[in-house]
Design an enzyme around this catalytic site. Structure first.
Site, PDB file in Angstrom:
ATOM      1  N   HIS A 223       0.826  -1.199   0.000  1.00  0.00           N
ATOM      2  CA  HIS A 223       0.000   0.000   0.000  1.00  0.00           C
ATOM      3  C   HIS A 223       0.867   1.259   0.000  1.00  0.00           C
ATOM      4  CE1 HIS A 223      -3.732  -2.294   1.663  1.00  0.00           C
ATOM      5  NE2 HIS A 223      -3.655  -2.325   0.351  1.00  0.00           N
ATOM      6  N   CYS A 278       3.107 -11.808   2.504  1.00  0.00           N
ATOM      7  CA  CYS A 278       4.087 -11.716   3.585  1.00  0.00           C
ATOM      8  C   CYS A 278       3.998 -12.973   4.444  1.00  0.00           C
ATOM      9  CB  CYS A 278       3.813 -10.475   4.437  1.00  0.00           C
ATOM     10  SG  CYS A 278       4.857 -10.364   5.904  1.00  0.00           S
ATOM     11  N   HIS A 306      -9.976  -3.914   5.512  1.00  0.00           N
ATOM     12  CA  HIS A 306      -8.583  -4.006   5.077  1.00  0.00           C
ATOM     13  C   HIS A 306      -8.373  -5.299   4.301  1.00  0.00           C
ATOM     14  CE1 HIS A 306      -4.165  -4.329   5.313  1.00  0.00           C
ATOM     15  NE2 HIS A 306      -4.191  -3.011   5.423  1.00  0.00           N
ATOM     16  N   GLU A 308      -5.930  -7.339   4.107  1.00  0.00           N
ATOM     17  CA  GLU A 308      -5.386  -8.453   4.887  1.00  0.00           C
ATOM     18  C   GLU A 308      -6.494  -9.184   5.641  1.00  0.00           C
ATOM     19  OE1 GLU A 308      -2.661  -9.132   8.827  1.00  0.00           O
ATOM     20  OE2 GLU A 308      -2.067  -7.491   7.474  1.00  0.00           O
ATOM     21  N   SER A 404      -2.514   2.751   3.784  1.00  0.00           N
ATOM     22  CA  SER A 404      -1.542   1.901   4.483  1.00  0.00           C
ATOM     23  C   SER A 404      -1.910   1.836   5.954  1.00  0.00           C
ATOM     24  CB  SER A 404      -0.129   2.468   4.315  1.00  0.00           C
ATOM     25  OG  SER A 404       0.769   1.853   5.214  1.00  0.00           O
ATOM     26  N   ASN A 406      -0.439   0.269   8.505  1.00  0.00           N
ATOM     27  CA  ASN A 406       0.651   0.466   9.462  1.00  0.00           C
ATOM     28  C   ASN A 406       1.077   1.934   9.518  1.00  0.00           C
ATOM     29  OD1 ASN A 406       3.547   0.851   8.105  1.00  0.00           O
ATOM     30  ND2 ASN A 406       2.363  -0.482   6.765  1.00  0.00           N
ATOM     31  N   SER A 448       5.690   0.352   4.356  1.00  0.00           N
ATOM     32  CA  SER A 448       5.548   0.244   2.909  1.00  0.00           C
ATOM     33  C   SER A 448       6.050   1.486   2.170  1.00  0.00           C
ATOM     34  CB  SER A 448       4.076  -0.009   2.543  1.00  0.00           C
ATOM     35  OG  SER A 448       3.235   0.930   3.177  1.00  0.00           O
TER      36      SER A 448
END
Length: 490
Positions: A223, A278, A306, A308, A404, A406, A448
Site C-alpha cells: 500500500h 508476507c 482491510h 489483509e 496503508s 501500518n 511500505s
C-alpha cells in the site's frame, strides 16, 4: 531569519504588493541578491515546451544561469513544498529546472535547444538574484510558449492573465514565509521498508526481469503510491480482480494475502501464480485454518475493510468474527464461549490491539490465542520508534499512503502521545501551515514507504532554513524472507 519576496519587474511587483504580508522588494534585473537565507522570486516566464500552457505555474527545482562566463546551477530545495501548496490552491504546477539567460528567448529553435537539456522554462533574472544556499524558491507564471511566442498577437492579454494568476499565488507565498525557520529533525528508527515489503517488491522486480512485461499484480503489491507507480513504469499491470488478467498469463498476489477463492479463480483461468504474501500474514491464515479445523470460532482483531483481514476471513468465513476495538469486543457474541480463539491483523496499533485482546480474555476465559504475537515485528518496532520521537517533537510527519494501515497507526500513536501528527504520501502533500512554529519535527515512514521519501523530505525542509538531523533509536532489523521459488530459482 526574515524571508523576502523579490519581483524583478514593476508589473510583477504591482500584482503582489497588496496581496502579501511578506516583505516584497522590486529588484530590477541587474541588482544582485543582498543576503543569503530563504528568498522567493516571483514573476512571469516563458515555457520551453508546448505541454506547458500560458497561465500554468513553474516552480524551479534548480536555476541554471547561462552567461558569457559559463553556467552556474543553484538548487532550490524547498520547491516541492511550495508546488504542493500551489496545487492545493487549484493551480496547474510544473516542477523542473529553470534557465536564466542574458537575453529574451523567443525563437522556437533556441527554446528547443534549452528544452533538450531538460529545462522547462526560461527567464532573465532568477539566476542573478538566487543565493547559493539552496533556500531560494522560484515561482513563475507562464506568459509565452514555443507555439505562442512573445511577438504574437494576443500577448498583452496573456500577460494580463498571467499577472492575475500571479496574484492568486499570494496565499502560498505567505504560507511559505510563515514556514521558514531553523529546525531540528528527529528521525525515528527503524522506519520505512520491512522485510515483507522488500520481499513483495523484489518479487515483482524479479518477475519482470525473468518473464518480461507485462507482469500482472492483483491489487497494490504494497500500500504505497510511489512503489506502485514505479513498478507500473517498469511494466507491472495492477488489476483489482483476476478476471482482468488474460487467461494463461502470469499474476503476482500482493503482500496482504488473499482468500482461497482467489486462488481457485486463478486455477480456473489457468493463470501462473507467484505468491508474494508476507510470511507473517500467511502465519495468521494458518492459525485461522487450524482453528476452523477444530470447529473453533475465531475472533479476528482487525479492520474489516482491510485487504489483509478480507483475505484472512476467506480462509473460514463461517468461523470468523471480526472486532475492531475494545468496545466491539465488549459486545461481540460467541456461539460457544468454551470453544473460541483469536487472531490479529498484523498492522494494528499495538496498545489498542492488546486492550482488545484483554477484553476478550476477560469475557471468555476459555479463549486461546496464537503461540506468538500476530502483530508483526516491523509494526511494533516502528510504533515504538515514533512514540519516542513524538515525546520530543512539536510535529510528527509520517510518510506513507492513506490506505496503508501500518502508516495510519504510526500517526495515531504519535497523536496518542500528545503530539500533532500528519500522514502524507510525500513532501508535496505537506501543508506549509503545519510547519509554522514547529521548531522540532519528528519524521518516520511506514513499513511500505520507500526510504528515499525520508531523504527527500529532509532536503525539502532544508530549503526553508538550516536543519540539524538526529537519528533516534538504536534498534536495527536484520530479518530477511526468502523469495518465492518462481523467482528465486535459476
Amino acid at each position: 531569519m526574515t524571508p523576502v519576496v523579490y519581483t524583478p519587474l514593476y508589473s510583477e511587483y504591482f500584482a503582489l504588493r497588496d496581496k502579501l504580508t511578506t516583505p516584497l522588494v522590486r529588484t530590477g534585473r541587474s541588482r544582485g541578491r543582498p543576503t543569503q537565507g530563504p528568498t522567493l522570486i516571483a514573476g512571469v516566464a516563458g515555457a520551453l515546451t508546448n505541454d506547458i500552457a500560458p497561465g500554468d505555474v513553474i516552480v524551479a527545482t534548480e536555476i541554471r544561469h547561462l552567461s558569457r562566463a559559463g553556467q552556474g546551477v543553484t538548487l532550490c530545495s524547498g520547491a516541492e513544498l511550495v508546488a504542493g501548496e500551489l496545487r492545493r490552491l487549484g493551480m496547474t504546477v510544473h516542477l523542473g529546472p529553470m534557465v536564466t539567460t542574458d537575453h529574451v528567448v523567443d525563437s522556437s529553435e533556441e527554446r528547443a535547444r534549452l528544452a533538450a537539456t531538460g529545462a522547462i522554462a526560461v527567464d532573465t533574472e532568477s539566476g542573478l538574484l538566487a543565493g547559493d544556499d539552496a533556500q531560494t524558491v522560484v515561482v513563475r507564471v507562464v506568459v509565452d510558449t514555443p507555439a505562442l511566442p512573445l511577438r504574437r498577437v494576443g500577448m498583452p492579454a496573456r500577460g494580463v492573465r498571467a499577472l492575475a494568476r500571479l496574484r492568486r499565488t499570494a496565499p502560498a507565498i505567505d504560507a511559505w514565509a510563515k514556514a521558514v525557520g531553523e529546525r531540528e529533525l528527529l528521525l525515528a528508527a527503524p522506519r520505512s521498508f520491512c522485510a515483507g515489503v522488500e520481499r513483495a517488491i523484489e518479487t515483482v522486480e524479479r518477475a519482470l526481469e525473468r518473464f518480461g512485461a507485462p507482469v500482472y499484480v492483483r491489487r497494490q503489491i504494497v500500500h504505497n503510491r510511489h512503489v506502485v507507480n514505479d513498478l507500473e513504469r517498469r511494466g507491472a499491470v495492477f488489476v483489482e480482480e483476476l478476471d482482468a488478467v488474460p487467461e494463461g498469463n502470469l499474476v503476482v498476489l500482493a503482500a496482504h494475502g488473499v482468500a482461497p477463492a482467489v486462488r481457485r479463480q486463478a486455477d480456473e483461468r489457468h493463470l501462473r501464480v507467484i505468491d508474494a504474501t508476507c510470511p507473517l500474514v500467511a502465519k495468521v491464515h494458518h492459525e485461522v485454518r487450524r482453528y476452523a479445523a477444530r470447529d473453533t470460532t475465531v475472533v479476528l482483531i482487525g479492520h474489516p475493510d482491510h485487504e489483509e483481514v478480507i483475505g484472512t476471513i476467506g480462509e473460514a468465513p463461517e468461523h470468523v468474527i471480526v472486532v475492531s476495538n475494545p468496545a466491539e469486543a465488549e459486545n461481540v457474541h460467541i456461539p460457544d464461549p468454551a470453544n473460541v480463539g483469536y487472531a490479529m491483523q498484523t498492522t494494528l496499533a499495538v496498545e489498542e490491539a492488546a486492550e482488545t485482546a484483554a477484553v476478550l480474555r476477560r469475557r471468555f476465559p476459555a479463549l486461546t490465542g496464537p503461540r506468538t504475537d500476530d502483530i508483526c515485528y516491523a509494526t511494533s518496532n516502528r510504533q515504538a520508534g515514533v512514540r519516542e520521537i513524538a515525546a520530543q517533537s512539536d510535529l510528527v510527519i509520517v510518510l506513507g499512503s492513506q490506505n496503508s494501515s501500518n502508516s495510519k497507526r504510526l500517526a495515531e500513536v504519535a497523536e496518542a502521545a500528545g503530539t500533532r501528527a500528519v500522514l502524507v504520501d510525500d513532501a508535496g502533500e505537506l501543508e506549509l501551515a503545519l510547519l509554522a512554529g514547529a521548531k522540532r519535527i519528528g519524521i518516520t515512514a511506514g513499513a511500505s514507504a520507500p526510504p528515499e521519501l525520508v531523504d527527500n523530505l529532509i532536503r525539502c525542509l532544508s530549503g526553508l532554513g538550516p536543519v540539524s538531523v538526529t537519528e533516534n533509536g538504536t534498534l536495527t532489523e536484520d530479518v530477511r524472507f526468502a523469495l518465492p521459488k518462481e523467482v528465486s530459482q535459476p
